[in-house]
Enzyme design. Structure first.
Site, PDB file in Angstrom:
ATOM      1  N   ASP A  59       0.855  -1.177   0.000  1.00  0.00           N
ATOM      2  CA  ASP A  59       0.000   0.000   0.000  1.00  0.00           C
ATOM      3  C   ASP A  59       0.891   1.227   0.000  1.00  0.00           C
ATOM      4  O   ASP A  59       1.913   1.258   0.669  1.00  0.00           O
ATOM      5  CB  ASP A  59      -0.959  -0.006   1.198  1.00  0.00           C
ATOM      6  CG  ASP A  59      -0.258  -0.085   2.534  1.00  0.00           C
ATOM      7  OD1 ASP A  59       0.073   0.984   3.101  1.00  0.00           O
ATOM      8  OD2 ASP A  59      -0.045  -1.213   3.027  1.00  0.00           O
ATOM      9  N   ASP A  77      -9.935   3.223   5.469  1.00  0.00           N
ATOM     10  CA  ASP A  77      -8.840   3.199   6.440  1.00  0.00           C
ATOM     11  C   ASP A  77      -9.314   3.949   7.681  1.00  0.00           C
ATOM     12  O   ASP A  77      -9.375   5.177   7.705  1.00  0.00           O
ATOM     13  CB  ASP A  77      -7.614   3.866   5.812  1.00  0.00           C
ATOM     14  CG  ASP A  77      -6.428   3.958   6.764  1.00  0.00           C
ATOM     15  OD1 ASP A  77      -6.552   3.570   7.939  1.00  0.00           O
ATOM     16  OD2 ASP A  77      -5.360   4.433   6.322  1.00  0.00           O
ATOM     17  N   GLU A 102      -8.548   4.228  11.686  1.00  0.00           N
ATOM     18  CA  GLU A 102      -7.512   3.854  12.655  1.00  0.00           C
ATOM     19  C   GLU A 102      -7.272   5.001  13.626  1.00  0.00           C
ATOM     20  O   GLU A 102      -7.981   6.006  13.620  1.00  0.00           O
ATOM     21  CB  GLU A 102      -6.223   3.496  11.916  1.00  0.00           C
ATOM     22  CG  GLU A 102      -5.683   4.623  11.033  1.00  0.00           C
ATOM     23  CD  GLU A 102      -4.339   4.290  10.401  1.00  0.00           C
ATOM     24  OE1 GLU A 102      -3.348   4.225  11.156  1.00  0.00           O
ATOM     25  OE2 GLU A 102      -4.282   4.097   9.171  1.00  0.00           O
TER      26      GLU A 102
END
Length: 277
Positions: free
Chosen positions: A76, A165, A167
């Site tokens: 990534d 994503d 987090e």
């Protein structure tokens, strides 16, 4: 009877106002430096795993313990990698890649085209990810921004569904100031809108510790949304509630070639199956 005249602006007052404006401008331009001094990155510079590394430790592992099924190597990348040498990664065995497309509703990756199309052109199966900032705009709004700036999906056999994503917050409060139920609602809003726009269920990238703290270890998304777990160790460890296996695992944030390295839980034909839906 005395006549009350409006006050005139004196030179001192004009100087005072100008001084205030100059001070404000000076403060504005020094804020980024102050943020960096405090250890906070600039808005837009977040990447997949930035919060995980800060809260759970940087990953230095470039090998993993023996796995019971074939795993397919991936990477990534974000703007931090700039123009990526995709042929070099292909020759090293990387077969799939995710590129950061967007963050919040205020940032698009300036290297997105080179990274997203470059991985595709060398034969990789590619996808895009969105770095979530749940404290700035709604989940649905960010899903729309993501789809409108590269996060869509097409059934060409080489495009993976978009990834959320979600987090540790690199800019402030770990859970973005949301309650556990509020965070679950935000995530649901994003996922529902992404599904509506693309026809695909998004992948969820997270770490077990963040998921537990910020969603109360909510298990309700596991039936539909593939899990991409972050854990920088020799094993993926305990997974968030509801998922009995991971689809992808980010096992290091210091890949030997470029970007973060990941394992897909299956052979290349399983990566293709996820791309095809």
């Amino acid at each position: 009877m005395p006549v009350h005249r409006p006050r005139t602006t004196t030179g001192r007052t004009r100087i005072g106002v100008a001084g205030i404006l100059l001070a404000a401008l000076s403060l504005l331009f020094t804020l980024p430096s102050a943020a960096h001094a405090a250890g906070k990155p600039a808005r837009g510079s977040a990447y997949m795993g930035i919060g995980v590394a800060a809260h759970e430790g940087h990953g230095k592992k470039t090998s993993v313990s023996p796995l019971s099924v074939t795993q397919t190597e991936g990477v990534d990348v974000s703007s931090h990698q700039g123009n990526v040498a995709w042929s070099t990664l292909w020759n090293s065995g990387v077969r799939w890649a995710y590129t950061k497309a967007t963050e919040g509703t205020y940032y698009t990756n300036p290297y997105f085209a080179q990274q997203y199309n470059g991985s595709y052109n060398v034969g990789m199966i590619r996808g895009a990810y969105h770095f979530a900032t749940p404290n700035t705009t709604s989940g649905a709004t960010q899903a729309d921004y993501f789809v409108n700036h590269g996060g869509g999906w097409s059934k060409d056999g080489k495009t993976l569904p978009g990834t959320l994503d979600i987090e540790w917050n690199p800019y402030g409060a770990a859970c973005y100031g949301k309650s556990q139920s509020g965070m679950v609602s935000w995530i649901r809003s994003f996922l529902n809108e992404y599904k509506y726009r693309t026809g695909r269920d998004a992948v969820i990238y997270t770490s077990t510790s963040w998921w537990t703290q910020c969603t109360g270890n909510y298990s309700g998304f596991a039936s539909y949304d593939p899990l991409w777990v972050a854990r920088y160790s020799f094993t993926a460890g305990t997974l968030p509630a509801g998922w009995s296996y991971y689809t992808m695992w980010q096992y290091t944030d210091s890949g030997p070639t470029v970007g973060d390295h990941d394992k897909f839980n299956g052979a290349l034909d399983r990566v293709q199956a996820l791309a095809n839906g």
